[in-house]
Design a protein around this motif. Structure first.
Motif, PDB file in Angstrom:
ATOM      1  N   MET A 550       5.578   0.803  -1.557  1.00  0.00           N
ATOM      2  CA  MET A 550       4.899   1.708  -0.583  1.00  0.00           C
ATOM      3  C   MET A 550       5.786   2.348   0.430  1.00  0.00           C
ATOM      4  SD  MET A 550       1.900   1.511  -1.769  1.00  0.00           S
ATOM      5  CE  MET A 550       0.885   2.453  -0.452  1.00  0.00           C
ATOM      6  N   GLU A 551       6.819   1.628   0.813  1.00  0.00           N
ATOM      7  CA  GLU A 551       7.932   2.177   1.983  1.00  0.00           C
ATOM      8  C   GLU A 551       8.557   3.396   1.024  1.00  0.00           C
ATOM      9  OE1 GLU A 551      11.569   0.616   4.785  1.00  0.00           O
ATOM     10  OE2 GLU A 551      10.288  -0.790   3.380  1.00  0.00           O
ATOM     11  N   GLY A 554       6.579   6.270   0.893  1.00  0.00           N
ATOM     12  CA  GLY A 554       6.349   7.023   2.035  1.00  0.00           C
ATOM     13  C   GLY A 554       7.450   7.903   2.471  1.00  0.00           C
ATOM     14  N   GLN A 555       8.397   7.571   2.218  1.00  0.00           N
ATOM     15  CA  GLN A 555       9.758   8.329   2.394  1.00  0.00           C
ATOM     16  C   GLN A 555      10.102   9.687   1.779  1.00  0.00           C
ATOM     17  OE1 GLN A 555      12.992   5.862   1.587  1.00  0.00           O
ATOM     18  NE2 GLN A 555      12.366   3.977   2.783  1.00  0.00           N
ATOM     19  N   ASN A 557       7.870  12.373   0.606  1.00  0.00           N
ATOM     20  CA  ASN A 557       7.089  13.678   1.074  1.00  0.00           C
ATOM     21  C   ASN A 557       7.891  14.497   2.223  1.00  0.00           C
ATOM     22  OD1 ASN A 557       5.057  13.451  -0.934  1.00  0.00           O
ATOM     23  ND2 ASN A 557       3.823  12.264   0.497  1.00  0.00           N
ATOM     24  N   THR A 596       4.642  11.225  -7.070  1.00  0.00           N
ATOM     25  CA  THR A 596       4.666  10.585  -6.000  1.00  0.00           C
ATOM     26  C   THR A 596       3.251  10.470  -5.603  1.00  0.00           C
ATOM     27  OG1 THR A 596       6.764  11.448  -5.113  1.00  0.00           O
ATOM     28  CG2 THR A 596       5.201  10.505  -3.344  1.00  0.00           C
ATOM     29  N   THR A 597       2.114  11.361  -5.542  1.00  0.00           N
ATOM     30  CA  THR A 597       1.049  11.121  -5.085  1.00  0.00           C
ATOM     31  C   THR A 597       0.143  10.282  -6.212  1.00  0.00           C
ATOM     32  OG1 THR A 597       0.838  13.449  -4.363  1.00  0.00           O
ATOM     33  CG2 THR A 597      -1.210  12.433  -4.761  1.00  0.00           C
ATOM     34  N   LEU A 600       1.156   6.637  -5.391  1.00  0.00           N
ATOM     35  CA  LEU A 600       0.600   6.076  -4.033  1.00  0.00           C
ATOM     36  C   LEU A 600      -0.632   5.720  -4.372  1.00  0.00           C
ATOM     37  CD1 LEU A 600       2.052   8.864  -1.430  1.00  0.00           C
ATOM     38  CD2 LEU A 600       2.291   6.159  -1.382  1.00  0.00           C
ATOM     39  N   ARG A 604      -2.126   1.729  -4.284  1.00  0.00           N
ATOM     40  CA  ARG A 604      -3.204   1.339  -3.445  1.00  0.00           C
ATOM     41  C   ARG A 604      -4.355   0.862  -3.900  1.00  0.00           C
ATOM     42  NH1 ARG A 604      -2.701   7.383  -0.417  1.00  0.00           N
ATOM     43  NH2 ARG A 604      -0.983   6.920   1.141  1.00  0.00           N
TER      44      ARG A 604
END
Length: 652
Positions: A550-551, A554-555, A557, A596-597, A600, A604
């Motif tokens: 997750m980290e 998050g980097q 985008n 990436t989306t 994610l 989640r």
């Protein structure tokens, strides 16, 4: 400092030794000099000195006894170049015809020509005058084996383009797997994974015709030609070994069944795939069947420089009969190698044979030895390794796990893999090279292509430490999206491993992207990779909610946004090569943003949304396939990401 002259002095190219490859080298030099001078009539091919011309003399080292060129261990297998040109006049030479072609491209590189990817839009050719051309080079390639192996999905044009590109960056070998490379061509021409294109229905005969035409291109450039590999365990039985996804609809015949490996009490085609089916190698009739087939094949195909003789693919699928249980698979493998050498010698065939240490064959023989090492080359293929660690710069001492037939676990760690190589080197100390997979699957999980390029370059730098004299990359041929940096890094390190990765990368980004290349390099370096977590050979896929994943996600985008702005600022640059590089990068950023989306949503716990978006991304890559066809393998991308999702589903 070179004094520039704007007089249109004609340049003559005088070729000392005439072969198909040296003639091609002279023609290539004439072609590119015509573009450099912006006036083709300024270049004249001459076979004898002509008064009044500035002359570039081309030939082999033996044509110029007055020179002091680099020495090589073997004039056929090794490459060295010598260039002494002052103001457009002088000598360009190599130790063999292939090396002369490499010398021509090296000269052109030194005067400013660049080939950042295959195809015309990957070329950048400067404008110069003859008096501007002053180059001095005297070098030997650090490694003997520097090449690519066909993989992925390819058209005939794709393979022709990569064969054409290889010597331009100092590579010297090409490997066409199987007898006709059918599965690789079929994937493209039948457009597997792309429902937006109708299948062409490629036949085996058509694939074979493509291979014959490509062999001519390999021969024209004097490249070392590697051939076949898998298939020797089924083709001699009359069973085609066309690919890993080519099952046969019925069991083996009663005549062939006794030759098949006995696994779990049964002799049958392994999981329906002939290519993955081992045989009963303790049976002398089986060994003779294979050996005779290879001898006949080489008699019929004298143009092969290195024939690969591998056993079946797959793992933990060796024969368990009482006779085979008396030795390791490697013992019976070496028996066949020795028998093959005897029959090749009797047939007066000099072709060298490559044997493979891979999966079950990572464990060396306990009893057998190779009798004629000069015939053979060892190929180390650590397919289950991690690509976030590189080969160390010192030898490793580590115990091998015990060999337990058909219950083996294969190493992901670099030290563990190298321990197997070291054990084999106690048995065989002859010529050897690495056969690795940096650009087969793992690179799809490195959106910046920086980490995989750095690992590949570092691995190559340290090959000599581990007794390996080069590298054949088993990879997708279209691996230039987002950039061609990994290919540049591999080629550069194979020729001169003393150059730093940062030096190679900085040069590449300047060549491919122009003035903003340095900023592009800096931003791509900031993108995290997911090779350990999502590579198909990953030992443990991460669970939903994994904080490290997750980290990382998050980097991404913010960096992608900065890169998109850079692409927009350069989309109308006047240099065609640079403009196309920015276009390809822009398409790659869109793919990375969508992936990436998807990830994610998956991590989640929103699996249905992730699945829906993955369907959309597949459709997008299929729609833009024609735009990226020469640089991006849509088939292998979809195949690899699908495999990763299947792995994630097993743990979530």
């Amino acid at each position: 400092m070179v004094e520039k002259s704007h007089a249109q002095t004609k340049v003559g190219i005088q070729l000392k030794t005439s072969t198909e490859t040296t003639e091609f080298a002279a023609a290539e030099l004439a072609k590119y000099l015509g573009r450099i001078f912006d006036h083709e009539q300024m270049v004249v091919l001459e076979h004898a000195p002509t008064y009044g011309l500035t002359v570039l003399r081309l030939g082999l080292f033996t044509d110029f006894p007055e020179l002091n060129p680099p020495e090589v261990p073997d004039a056929m297998w090794d490459d060295a170049v010598y260039i002494q040109v002052k103001q457009g006049e002088g000598v360009i030479a190599g130790n063999n015809p292939r090396s002369l072609l490499l010398a021509v491209y090296r000269f052109l590189n030194e005067v400013g020509c660049r080939w950042v990817r295959p195809g015309q839009d990957g070329e950048s050719i400067p404008r110069r005058n003859p008096a501007d051309l002053t180059v001095t080079v005297s070098e030997r390639a650090a490694y003997r084996h520097r090449g690519l192996c066909i993989e992925g999905a390819v058209s005939a044009e794709n393979v022709h383009a990569i064969i054409d590109w290889l010597p331009k960056v100092g590579m010297n070998s090409y490997f066409i797997q199987f007898r006709e490379g059918f599965t690789f061509f079929q994937r493209w021409y039948d457009h597997k994974h792309n429902p937006q294109k109708p299948p062409a229905g490629l036949t085996r005969e058509q694939a074979l015709a493509i291979v014959r035409s490509l062999e001519k291109e390999i021969r024209r450039r004097g490249l070392l030609y590697h051939a076949v590999g898998h298939g020797w365990t089924c083709e001699p039985l009359g069973i085609p070994g066309l690919g890993w996804d080519q099952p046969i609809p019925k069991e083996a015949s009663a005549e062939n069944t006794p030759f098949l490996a006995q696994v779990n009490g049964k002799r049958q085609i392994w999981q329906g795939i002939p290519l993955n089916t081992n045989l009963c190698y303790s049976n002398p009739a089986v060994r003779q069947l294979i050996v005779r087939e290879i001898v006949q094949y080489l008699t019929d195909h004298p143009g092969i420089d290195l024939l690969h003789f591998w056993l079946a693919d797959g793992q933990n699928n060796q024969c368990e009969c009482s006779a085979c249980a008396q030795g390791r698979p490697a013992d019976f493998y070496l028996q066949m190698l020795n028998e093959l050498d005897e029959q090749l010698t009797a047939a007066r065939l000099q072709t060298r044979i490559v044997f493979l240490i891979y999966v079950d064959l990572l464990w060396p023989p306990e009893k057998e030895q190779i009798k004629n090492p000069e015939r053979f080359l060892l190929m180390f293929a650590p397919i289950t390794r991690s690509y976030t660690q590189s080969f160390p710069n010192q030898t490793v001492e580590q115990m091998l796990p015990p060999y337990v037939r058909n219950h083996l676990e294969f190493p992901s760690g670099i030290r563990e893999n190298l321990a197997h190589l070291r054990a084999w080197q106690q048995v065989f100390s002859g010529d050897a090279f690495a056969f690795d997979y940096h650009l087969m699957w793992a690179h799809y999980f490195d959106p910046g292509y920086i980490k995989i390029a750095e690992i590949a370059a570092q691995d190559i730098k340290n090959l000599r430490v581990h007794g390996l004299n080069g590298y054949i990359s088993c990879q997708v041929q279209r691996a230039f999206l987002p950039t061609g940096l990994p290919m540049k890094a591999m080629a550069g390190a194979l020729w001169d491993p003393t150059r730093s990765f940062n030096e190679l990368a900085t040069e590449y980004f300047s060549d491919a992207f122009g003035p903003d290349g340095a900023q592009c390099y800096r931003l791509l370096t900031q993108l995290p990779n997911f090779m350990d977590e999502l590579d198909p050979w990953a030992r443990q896929y991460p669970a939903i909610g994994n904080p490290e994943i997750m980290e990382k996600l998050g980097q991404i985008n913010q960096t992608l946004s900065a890169l998109k702005l850079l692409v927009e600022a350069n989309q109308n640059t006047t240099n065609q090569c640079h403009r196309q590089s920015w276009k390809y990068l822009g398409l790659s950023l869109e793919i990375s943003a969508q992936l990436t989306t998807i990830l994610l949503h998956w991590f989640r716990g929103q699996k249905e949304m992730a699945s829906s978006l993955w369907t959309e991304l597949k459709a997008f890559t299929c729609r833009v396939e024609d735009e990226v066809q020469i640089v991006f393998d849509v088939f292998e991308f979809i195949e690899t990401i699908e495999r990763a999702f299947n792995g994630l589903k097993q743990v979530n």
